[in-house]
Design a protein around this motif. Structure first.
Motif, PDB file in Angstrom:
ATOM      1  N   GLY A  57       0.820  -1.251   0.077  1.00  9.33           N
ATOM      2  CA  GLY A  57      -0.118  -0.103   0.039  1.00  9.33           C
ATOM      3  C   GLY A  57       0.818   1.374   0.082  1.00  9.33           C
ATOM      4  N   ALA A  58       1.900   1.351   0.923  1.00  9.43           N
ATOM      5  CA  ALA A  58       2.833   2.271   1.045  1.00  9.43           C
ATOM      6  C   ALA A  58       3.526   2.680  -0.661  1.00  9.43           C
ATOM      7  N   TYR A  59       3.959   1.450  -1.139  1.00 11.44           N
ATOM      8  CA  TYR A  59       4.629   1.460  -2.265  1.00 11.44           C
ATOM      9  C   TYR A  59       3.856   2.221  -3.234  1.00 11.44           C
ATOM     10  N   ALA A  60       2.570   1.871  -3.447  1.00 14.39           N
ATOM     11  CA  ALA A  60       1.592   2.131  -4.374  1.00 14.39           C
ATOM     12  C   ALA A  60       1.414   3.725  -4.164  1.00 14.39           C
ATOM     13  N   ALA A  61       1.229   4.137  -3.087  1.00 12.80           N
ATOM     14  CA  ALA A  61       1.013   5.494  -2.541  1.00 12.80           C
ATOM     15  C   ALA A  61       2.342   6.380  -3.180  1.00 12.80           C
ATOM     16  N   ALA A  62       3.451   5.615  -2.821  1.00 13.59           N
ATOM     17  CA  ALA A  62       4.704   6.510  -3.168  1.00 13.59           C
ATOM     18  C   ALA A  62       4.851   6.589  -4.854  1.00 13.59           C
ATOM     19  N   THR A  63       4.402   5.609  -5.219  1.00 10.30           N
ATOM     20  CA  THR A  63       4.503   5.390  -6.747  1.00 10.30           C
ATOM     21  C   THR A  63       3.686   6.681  -7.398  1.00 10.30           C
ATOM     22  N   LEU A  64       2.402   6.705  -6.739  1.00 17.26           N
ATOM     23  CA  LEU A  64       1.495   7.691  -7.176  1.00 17.26           C
ATOM     24  C   LEU A  64       2.200   9.165  -7.051  1.00 17.26           C
ATOM     25  N   PHE A  65       2.509   9.481  -5.914  1.00 17.75           N
ATOM     26  CA  PHE A  65       3.354  10.700  -5.609  1.00 17.75           C
ATOM     27  C   PHE A  65       4.359  10.926  -6.490  1.00 17.75           C
ATOM     28  N   SER A  66       5.384   9.754  -6.626  1.00 16.59           N
ATOM     29  CA  SER A  66       6.473   9.902  -7.650  1.00 16.59           C
ATOM     30  C   SER A  66       5.738  10.196  -9.075  1.00 16.59           C
ATOM     31  N   TYR A  67       4.744   9.801  -9.523  1.00 17.58           N
ATOM     32  CA  TYR A  67       4.604   9.844 -10.767  1.00 17.58           C
ATOM     33  C   TYR A  67       4.097  11.371 -10.934  1.00 17.58           C
ATOM     34  N   LEU A  68       3.212  12.082 -10.190  1.00 22.99           N
ATOM     35  CA  LEU A  68       2.845  13.254 -10.271  1.00 22.99           C
ATOM     36  C   LEU A  68       3.704  14.212  -9.941  1.00 22.99           C
ATOM     37  N   ALA A  69       4.782  14.098  -9.182  1.00 18.74           N
ATOM     38  CA  ALA A  69       5.730  15.007  -8.892  1.00 18.74           C
ATOM     39  C   ALA A  69       6.785  14.976 -10.280  1.00 18.74           C
ATOM     40  N   HIS A  70       7.100  13.884 -10.571  1.00 13.92           N
ATOM     41  CA  HIS A  70       7.966  13.981 -11.722  1.00 13.92           C
ATOM     42  C   HIS A  70       7.371  14.656 -12.760  1.00 13.92           C
ATOM     43  N   LYS A  71       5.799  14.423 -13.230  1.00 10.96           N
ATOM     44  CA  LYS A  71       5.405  14.897 -14.139  1.00 10.96           C
ATOM     45  C   LYS A  71       5.201  16.506 -14.249  1.00 10.96           C
TER      46      LYS A  71
END
Length: 154
Positions: A57-71
């Motif tokens: 769950g934490a990995y999924a949330a961090a992945t979403l954050f990473s995607y939005l921040a990199h974008k």
């Protein structure tokens, strides 16, 4: 309309360093978010998650954050989520496969110490990610933002 090639409009030296710094800061923030969420999720009696589920769950949330921040911050891309999100997830799955495969191959099969595949993963995955994010996932840039190279749409 002129189509810009991959080798044109590269960031100048200072801009490249800024891009790399933003990439690193987003990566560090995503890692810290992952660690904090694993701790919170695994300690929450209300959620009742096992450590494995807390980590996922934490990995999924961090992945979403990473995607939005990199974008929005690192690469400042103007392309649609429909184009970029699947590419980002594919890249993430590739990194996960390397993180799984390197220890399986190098430690289990070849008998090398665990530090070897860990170091390879820690160096290889961010390098691959930076290149692929820059050249494929977020290749559509918003002109004039953060000194990034711009691409004209066809």
């Amino acid at each position: 309309m002129r189509v810009v090639g991959m080798h044109e409009h590269r960031p100048a030296g200072d801009d490249s360093l800024k891009l790399l710094a933003r990439f690193g800061l987003v990566g560090i923030a995503a890692t810290l978010l992952y660690a904090a969420l694993v701790a919170a999720f695994s300690k929450s009696e209300w959620l009742g998650l096992t450590p494995i589920h807390a980590s996922l769950g934490a990995y999924a949330a961090a992945t979403l954050f990473s995607y939005l921040a990199h974008k929005s911050l690192t690469f400042v891309s103007g392309r649609s989520h429909r184009t970029e999100a699947p590419r980002f997830l594919l890249l993430g799955a590739t990194g996960l496969a390397i993180a799984y495969g390197a220890p399986a191959l190098l430690t289990v099969k070849l008998g090398l110490p665990l530090i070897i595949p860990v170091l390879i993963t820690c160096l290889l995955v961010p390098g691959i990610n930076f290149f692929v994010l820059d050249r494929w996932v977020f290749a559509g840039r918003i002109p004039g933002r953060h000194g990034n190279r711009s691409r004209q749409r066809q």
